[in-house]
Design a protein around this motif. Structure first.
Motif, mmCIF file in Angstrom:
data_model
loop_
_atom_site.group_PDB
_atom_site.id
_atom_site.type_symbol
_atom_site.label_atom_id
_atom_site.label_comp_id
_atom_site.label_asym_id
_atom_site.label_seq_id
_atom_site.Cartn_x
_atom_site.Cartn_y
_atom_site.Cartn_z
ATOM 1 N N PRO A 28 8.283 9.854 8.234
ATOM 2 C CA PRO A 28 7.257 10.458 9.538
ATOM 3 C C PRO A 28 6.230 10.740 9.128
ATOM 4 N N ARG A 29 5.766 10.827 7.874
ATOM 5 C CA ARG A 29 4.270 10.993 7.394
ATOM 6 C C ARG A 29 3.544 9.857 7.493
ATOM 7 N N VAL A 30 4.148 8.823 7.812
ATOM 8 C CA VAL A 30 3.199 7.360 8.252
ATOM 9 C C VAL A 30 3.136 7.395 9.723
ATOM 10 N N PHE A 81 0.836 -1.134 -0.036
ATOM 11 C CA PHE A 81 0.099 0.077 0.086
ATOM 12 C C PHE A 81 0.871 1.324 0.045
ATOM 13 N N LEU A 82 1.728 1.236 0.929
ATOM 14 C CA LEU A 82 2.677 2.518 1.099
ATOM 15 C C LEU A 82 3.579 2.760 -0.270
ATOM 16 N N SER A 83 4.208 1.887 -0.829
ATOM 17 C CA SER A 83 4.850 1.772 -2.036
ATOM 18 C C SER A 83 4.047 2.320 -3.119
ATOM 19 N N LEU A 113 0.721 10.280 -4.330
ATOM 20 C CA LEU A 113 0.225 11.456 -3.556
ATOM 21 C C LEU A 113 1.297 12.599 -3.914
ATOM 22 N N GLU A 114 2.560 12.247 -3.974
ATOM 23 C CA GLU A 114 3.556 13.061 -4.366
ATOM 24 C C GLU A 114 3.815 13.601 -5.554
ATOM 25 N N ASP A 167 -1.129 19.642 -6.753
ATOM 26 C CA ASP A 167 -1.835 20.077 -5.634
ATOM 27 C C ASP A 167 -1.064 20.153 -4.339
ATOM 28 N N PRO A 168 -1.014 21.191 -3.509
ATOM 29 C CA PRO A 168 -0.258 21.498 -2.133
ATOM 30 C C PRO A 168 -0.403 20.032 -1.452
ATOM 31 N N VAL A 169 -1.252 19.193 -1.489
ATOM 32 C CA VAL A 169 -1.351 17.991 -1.019
ATOM 33 C C VAL A 169 0.161 17.256 -1.115
ATOM 34 N N ALA A 170 0.531 17.248 -2.319
ATOM 35 C CA ALA A 170 1.785 16.606 -2.827
ATOM 36 C C ALA A 170 2.852 16.816 -1.851
#
Length: 320
Positions: free
Chosen positions: A72-74, A28-30, A36-37, A41-44
């Motif tokens: 650390p975002r996780v 999932f994370l990979s 998302l990156e 959008d600023p979300v990236a």
């Protein structure tokens, strides 16, 4: 200072309740983090992924600790035991810091490709963006039929409508999240709470994929229990309907009694047969037991609410 600001108030939080998902989390994370990156959008540049470990018995927390050390975002919450998905989702929403929050499943059956259109709708000014499945081909016939019947039943009984073929997958603006966090009930049906909150809502349709790793933790009995929670938490119609049933049965009884009296006056005393007597007794007994069962469902929920116990207990938090 800017980095600290982004960490403290990310644009987006993904909330993922998990149980025994050590194999699914790395995949999932990979897949999710690079997607998302790359967003335009600023979300990236400002997002977090919050896992809620709902009493796993495998290495789920070990995998999450390793992921948190790398990125650390996780973040992660570990609950003291298995409280159920609705409670775990509530814990995630309570601890989410993003300006927008998306409940999500680690199996990625709800495709990551549906997230950018949700963010776009949010940027346009919508407070809630609901993900709606455009088909249920990945489900068996029985599950499709039961799900369709449930949505129709729920919306017929409740004033708080939920879109058909919509799950928990949706984007919630921070002001919606803050409203949901004020709801104190212990018997949680999150789709119903999302619907009750209201706000300016849009939808995004998507095609659901087959699960690639792990197995679903929702069997028939859990789905049935969730359906009962959804109906009893959203409507009192099941209680009220038995007043009407009782009235109709009483009316039928009076009509039949009048018929017996008239028949007795005209033809004399008639002794009813055993079969008809048993049918009447069993029918009325069944009606009483069904009505008591429905009443018991509501009384049981009253008991749970009056205990005022915490909805969940956090044992450990990563990425505070």
């Amino acid at each position: 200072m800017n980095i600290m600001s982004e960490i403290q108030t990310p644009e987006l939080t993904l909330v993922l309740p998990v149980k025994d998902e050590e194999e699914a989390i790395p995949a999932f994370l990979s897949a999710m983090i690079p997607m998302l990156e790359k967003l335009d959008d600023p979300v990236a540049k400002s997002f977090e992924i919050l896992f809620v470990d709902d009493g796993s018995s495998d290495g789920t927390m070990r995998v999450l600790r390793e992921a948190n050390q790398r990125d650390p975002r996780v973040r992660a919450l570990s609950l003291s035991r298995n409280f159920g998905k609705e409670a775990a989702l509530t814990a995630g929403i309570d601890h989410a810091r993003g300006k927008a929050v998306i409940p999500y499943d680690v199996d990625m059956q709800d495709p990551p490709s549906a997230i950018p259109p949700m963010i776009a709708k949010w940027r346009e000014g919508h407070d809630v963006v609901v993900g709606v499945r455009d088909n249920r081909e990945t489900d068996g016939f029985l599950k499709r039929a039961s799900a369709s019947a449930y949505y129709r039943t729920h919306n017929a009984l409740s004033k708080d409508k939920i879109p058909e073929h919509a799950g928990d997958f949706r984007l919630l603006d921070r002001k919606v999240v803050d409203v949901i966090k004020t709801m104190p009930e212990r018997n949680r049906f999150m789709k119903g709470l999302f619907g009750w909150a209201g706000f300016n809502t849009a939808t995004v349709s998507y095609r659901r994929e087959e699960r690639e790793t792990g197995t679903s933790k929702f069997g028939f009995w859990k789905l049935w229990t969730l359906a009962l929670d959804g109906i009893t938490s959203a409507s009192t119609v099941p209680l009220r309907v038995w007043s009407y049933v009782g009235g109709l049965v009483a009316l039928g009884t009076l009509v039949y009694a009048a018929f017996i009296i008239i028949q007795t006056i005209i033809t004399g005393v008639d002794v009813p047969g055993y079969a008809s007597l048993m049918v009447a007794v069993l029918f009325l007994g069944s009606i009483q037991l069904i009505s008591l069962g429905i009443l018991g469902e509501y009384v049981g929920r009253i008991l749970t609410e009056t205990k005022q116990r915490p909805l969940y207990i956090v044992r450990e938090e990563l990425g505070e």
